[in-house]
Design an enzyme around this catalytic site. Structure first.
Site, mmCIF file in Angstrom:
data_model
loop_
_atom_site.group_PDB
_atom_site.id
_atom_site.type_symbol
_atom_site.label_atom_id
_atom_site.label_comp_id
_atom_site.label_asym_id
_atom_site.label_seq_id
_atom_site.Cartn_x
_atom_site.Cartn_y
_atom_site.Cartn_z
ATOM 1 N N ASP A 6 46.804 33.349 46.610
ATOM 2 C CA ASP A 6 46.446 33.576 45.009
ATOM 3 C C ASP A 6 45.257 32.975 44.096
ATOM 4 O OD1 ASP A 6 48.354 34.227 42.809
ATOM 5 O OD2 ASP A 6 48.405 32.563 42.853
ATOM 6 N N SER A 7 45.300 33.172 42.758
ATOM 7 C CA SER A 7 44.554 32.027 42.263
ATOM 8 C C SER A 7 45.376 31.531 41.936
ATOM 9 C CB SER A 7 44.760 32.670 40.639
ATOM 10 O OG SER A 7 45.791 33.050 40.384
ATOM 11 N N TYR A 38 43.334 34.033 36.960
ATOM 12 C CA TYR A 38 42.155 36.225 37.322
ATOM 13 C C TYR A 38 42.276 36.039 36.642
ATOM 14 C CZ TYR A 38 41.339 34.636 42.503
ATOM 15 O OH TYR A 38 40.664 33.759 44.153
ATOM 16 N N GLY A 39 43.510 36.365 35.939
ATOM 17 C CA GLY A 39 43.628 37.773 34.761
ATOM 18 C C GLY A 39 42.594 38.345 34.332
ATOM 19 N N ASN A 70 48.589 39.652 41.949
ATOM 20 C CA ASN A 70 48.988 41.371 42.104
ATOM 21 C C ASN A 70 47.344 41.615 41.561
ATOM 22 O OD1 ASN A 70 51.825 43.142 41.427
ATOM 23 N ND2 ASN A 70 51.726 40.221 41.354
ATOM 24 N N THR A 71 46.809 41.118 40.768
ATOM 25 C CA THR A 71 45.510 40.879 40.312
ATOM 26 C C THR A 71 44.558 41.310 40.937
ATOM 27 O OG1 THR A 71 46.063 39.827 38.006
ATOM 28 C CG2 THR A 71 43.651 40.226 38.087
ATOM 29 N N THR A 180 52.611 37.337 40.470
ATOM 30 C CA THR A 180 53.133 36.514 41.353
ATOM 31 C C THR A 180 53.913 34.841 40.239
ATOM 32 O OG1 THR A 180 51.507 35.922 42.196
ATOM 33 C CG2 THR A 180 52.492 38.398 43.016
ATOM 34 N N HIS A 181 52.940 34.913 40.025
ATOM 35 C CA HIS A 181 53.866 33.395 39.388
ATOM 36 C C HIS A 181 54.978 34.190 38.715
ATOM 37 C CE1 HIS A 181 49.491 32.624 39.447
ATOM 38 N NE2 HIS A 181 49.787 31.040 39.513
HETATM 39 N N1 DGL Z 1 49.660 35.924 40.693
HETATM 40 C C1 DGL Z 1 48.523 36.384 39.780
HETATM 41 C C2 DGL Z 1 49.424 37.844 39.875
HETATM 42 O O1 DGL Z 1 49.631 38.056 40.955
HETATM 43 C C3 DGL Z 1 47.398 36.257 39.722
HETATM 44 C C4 DGL Z 1 47.792 35.546 37.556
HETATM 45 C C5 DGL Z 1 46.051 34.783 37.143
HETATM 46 O O2 DGL Z 1 45.811 34.532 37.740
HETATM 47 O O3 DGL Z 1 45.974 35.444 35.915
HETATM 48 O O4 DGL Z 1 48.945 38.301 39.162
#
Ligand code: DGL
Length: 246
Positions: A6-7, A38-39, A70-71, A180-181
């Site tokens: 994950d990020s 990552y968003g 998810n991203t 997922t955060h």
């Molecule tokens: N945990 C991430 C997700 O599910 C990414 C969050 C991020 O880095 O912006 O999208």
């Protein structure tokens, strides 16, 4: 060995569900927190990070990878599947169970900008949400709260309420946690919404899918639990979040 990335620490909310049904496997987790969030990043950037992390996880012995973001799933999983010879499990936006659960006919979706504009999400919404109204909001500042370990308290409530209130005001009684955060902020989000709102986390369904794919590919070994934690930046939040889970 199951690789998860994950990020940041968000993927641990997925690991938590996986561990419930696969308690005796070997795990390796990679938090890309030096490049988090990552968003708002480009698709190309995320594909590049996903490739680098995947190569690392495979070099450490991973034979199946959960893209617990998810991203990154939306941006990179199809490329990863083409380029690497192992199975990949991604995150699914949980629009279908939310559309079935809502009583008001209004479903809220909280996710990153990258997820909300991705074809994968738009296709899912078109397929499963024809009879309900979908209201979307970026969880602005949510990832930063979780990465800084601030999942409860006045600051967390204030930040989350800015994105969550508009969904409740629009009549949503069911909210998809599309990043997922966000499950780490569930208690705080429910404080803002009130308990009449149901939060939908896709992680249990993703864990179930992983179990099916591992069974099909004869990857279940149950040779004793282990977890190897890695991060591209400071590892403090990762260690703390993990220790609070186990
Ligand atoms: N945990 C991430 C997700 O599910 C990414 C969050 C991020 O880095 O912006 O999208």
């Amino acid at each position: 060995m199951i690789g998860i990335f994950d990020s940041g620490v968000g993927g641990l909310s997925v690991f938590r569900e996986i561990h419930k049904i696969l308690p005796d496997e070997r795990f390796i987790y990679y938090s890309d927190n030096a490049h988090c969030p990552y968003g708002e990043k480009s698709r190309e950037y995320i594909i590049d990070r996903a490739r680098t992390i995947t190569s690392f996880l495979i070099s450490q012995g991973a034979d199946i990878i959960v893209v617990a973001c998810n991203t990154a799933t939306a941006a990179a999983i199809s490329t990863l599947r083409k380029e690497f010879p192992i199975p990949f499990i991604g995150m699914e936006p949980a629009v279908k169970p939310a559309a079935q659960a809502t009583k008001t006919g209004v479903v809220g979706v909280l996710a990153t900008a990258g997820t909300l504009k991705a074809t994968k999400y738009i296709d899912t919404r078109e397929k499963w949400a024809q009879n309900v109204k979908i209201v979307e909001h970026i969880g602005q500042g949510f990832v930063e709260l979780v990465e800084n370990g601030k999942i409860t308290g006045p600051e967390a409530e204030e930040v989350t309420s800015r994105s969550v209130k508009p969904l409740v005001d629009a009549g949503a009684d069911t909210i998809v946690l599309g990043c997922t955060h966000y499950p780490f902020l569930a208690d705080t989000i429910l404080k803002v919404t009130g308990k009449h709102v149901t939060l939908i986390d896709p992680a249990p369904a993703v864990a179930k899918h992983l179990l099916e794919v591992m069974t099909e590919n004869d990857l279940i070994h149950t040779d004793g639990f282990s977890m190897d934690l890695h991060s591209s930046g400071d590892g403090t939040t990762l260690a703390n979040t993990y220790n609070n889970l186990i």
